[in-house]
Enzyme design. Structure first.
Site, short mmCIF file in Angstrom:
data_model
loop_
_atom_site.label_atom_id
_atom_site.label_comp_id
_atom_site.label_asym_id
_atom_site.label_seq_id
_atom_site.Cartn_x
_atom_site.Cartn_y
_atom_site.Cartn_z
N TYR A 1 44.01 38.06 47.70
CA TYR A 1 44.94 37.79 46.61
C TYR A 1 46.10 36.94 47.12
O TYR A 1 46.50 37.07 48.28
CB TYR A 1 45.56 39.09 46.08
N TYR B 1 37.29 43.42 49.26
CA TYR B 1 38.35 43.31 50.26
C TYR B 1 38.74 44.68 50.80
O TYR B 1 38.56 45.70 50.12
CB TYR B 1 39.58 42.58 49.70
N ARG C 1 37.24 47.68 48.65
CA ARG C 1 37.06 47.71 47.20
C ARG C 1 35.82 46.92 46.80
O ARG C 1 35.60 45.81 47.29
CB ARG C 1 38.27 47.06 46.49
N HIS D 1 35.92 42.98 41.90
CA HIS D 1 36.34 43.33 40.53
C HIS D 1 37.31 42.31 39.98
O HIS D 1 37.97 41.59 40.74
CB HIS D 1 36.98 44.73 40.50
N HIS E 1 40.54 42.30 37.27
CA HIS E 1 41.45 43.11 36.46
C HIS E 1 41.56 42.52 35.07
O HIS E 1 41.70 41.30 34.92
CB HIS E 1 42.84 43.15 37.09
#
Lengths: 274, 188
Positions: free
Chosen positions: A141, A180, A190, A193, A195
């Site tokens: 991110y 990640y 994780r 995905h 959000h």
């Protein structure tokens, strides 16, 4: 973007709070225990759960951040029976394509994600704001606290918005996010995905959730996904690969429909027509 | 009440990394600071250890000063004139939040004015709804159906305090002795 240098000049500093004391085996055993207790309860006649537990010990950050008292049931009043209005001056049409926000093509698997947003009564959620955000294809991110040493992509910010159409549809063009690592426990990763942030016709329907990809090997290990105790409810967060959405020499396609709770407002057929 | 035909999709945590996605310019300014009639609404968000939370996101949604429900677009562009009734803010590094807004008027004659809040945070696996009531009209507060149904020590968690400069202060406790009353609605 000038902020980036400031944010990422120390991007390899690992903070000491990365304690990661619990092993995956411990976390998995805790998940299994909660799920077993839930299954037994359902077998004994308890209601099926459709939402995540907010008190879910395997997700360590939830321990001090969940209310301990039952939520108070109320009938919505006035303002709660409406949602804020958004319009086309709020969101530019190009904001739904996350692959054209910079000077070049982002790295990774280009995907199209399409679906409908309905309320619990089956009505389309029309002309309402949908926001998404995600990691890049390397699982990184753009965020000063995302310190893991995967590359940032100068051509991908990972943020998009759109306004739903008259039949409640949304569509985004983006890049498949990578999994990640995170600091919940030792070797925690994780599942990939995206959000999603959603509004309904009532403010009581406001929702933030995550869309996952089919067949992810990390599902069983992830305490955030597994905080949803019922397998049918977990499956509702997994998109479907759809070859009809996949486009020739361009992008693979996924379908994901989202259901908000029912509206408490008297619904009129043309109330959102403009 | 209509029968539920579809089951709602589960919510999930906002996670820590929403920083490029959800905040937007002037997101916490429902009207510009210093404009006549504006008030500062501020407070903290704390966890069960009494520590402030640095990665929560709050949204408010409210009537205007006359008690009308806004249905005007433009919340994400903030033209400085349109009151849309909706605001969003990430709490700061030490867990404080601030909005610039107006005191909402009663939406019905004699009702107690409140602001609807939704809370998201890392570690919080689903959204939380609550209400912040204005402290001023004590008779209306005493008549309010929700407040009346709560024991005194729980009731006060939903009522803001008025500061000397006319602003509002309201703290949100996710857990602990002063845990805020959170709400669910029919159909949820």
């Amino acid at each position: 973007m000038e902020m980036e240098e400031n944010l990422f000049s120390n991007s390899h500093v690992i903070e000491k709070l990365d304690a990661a004391e619990a092993s995956q085996d411990q976390i998995s055993a805790e998940i299994a225990a909660v799920h077993a207790e839930y299954s037994k309860g359902v077998d004994d006649g308890a209601a099926e759960e459709t939402q995540p537990r907010i008190d879910f010990r395997p997700y360590r950050s939830s321990l001090l951040r969940h209310p301990t008292k039952d939520p108070h049931h109320v009938d919505p009043e006035t303002i709660e029976l409406w949602s804020p209005a958004f319009g086309h001056q709020d969101v530019h049409a190009l904001e739904s394509d996350l692959t054209i926000q910079h000077n070049g093509e982002p790295m990774g698997e280009r995907i199209i994600v399409r679906g409908r947003i309905l309320d619990g009564d089956g009505h389309p959620v029309r002309n309402q704001l949908v926001e998404i955000w995600q990691a890049n294809s390397a699982g990184r991110y753009i965020h000063k606290r995302d310190q893991h040493p995967a590359p940032l992509d100068p051509n991908f910010t990972g943020v998009g918005r759109c306004i739903t159409t008259d039949d409640g549809s949304y569509e985004f063009t983006t890049i498949k996010p990578g999994p990640y690592p995170w600091k919940n426990h030792y070797n925690a990763w994780r599942p990939a995905h995206i959000h999603f942030s959603l509004f309904g016709t009532d403010f009581t329907q406001r929702m933030i959730t995550q869309m996952y990809f089919p067949g992810d090997p990390l599902f069983a290990l992830d305490p955030i996904y597994q905080s949803i105790t019922d397998p049918k409810a977990r499956d509702r967060l997994v998109a479907t690969y759809d070859h009809n959405i996949t486009s020739h020499e361009w992008a693979t396609g996924y379908n994901w429909d989202i259901v908000l709770t029912g509206s408490n407002r008297t619904w009129m057929e043309d109330e959102d027509a403009e | 009440m209509s029968e539920q035909k579809l089951t709602a999709t589960p919510g999930q945590t906002i996670g820590p990394f929403y920083g490029y996605a959800l905040p937007f310019e002037k997101d916490n300014q429902l009207l510009p600071p210093g404009m006549p009639g504006s008030v500062r609404l501020q407070g903290t968000v704390t966890d069960g250890a009494g520590e402030t939370i640095p990665d929560a996101l709050l949204e408010i949604w409210q009537a205007d000063a006359d008690g009308n429900i806004p249905q005007r677009t433009g919340s994400l562009v903030r033209d400085g004139y349109t009151f849309t009734g909706w605001g969003r803010t990430a709490v700061d590094n030490v867990g404080n939040y601030t909005f610039t807004t107006v005191n909402p008027g009663p939406t019905e004659e004699g009702s107690a004015p409140f602001i609807s809040f939704v809370i998201f945070a890392r570690g919080l696996l689903n959204k939380l709804h609550t209400r912040m009531y204005l402290p001023d009209d004590e008779e209306a507060l005493a008549r309010d159906a929700l407040l009346s149904s709560l024991p005194e020590d729980r009731r006060r968690t939903l009522i803001a305090t008025r500061e000397a400069d006319g602003g509002l202060r309201w703290n949100i406790c996710l857990q602990g002795e002063d845990e805020t009353v959170f709400l669910t609605y029919p159909g949820a």
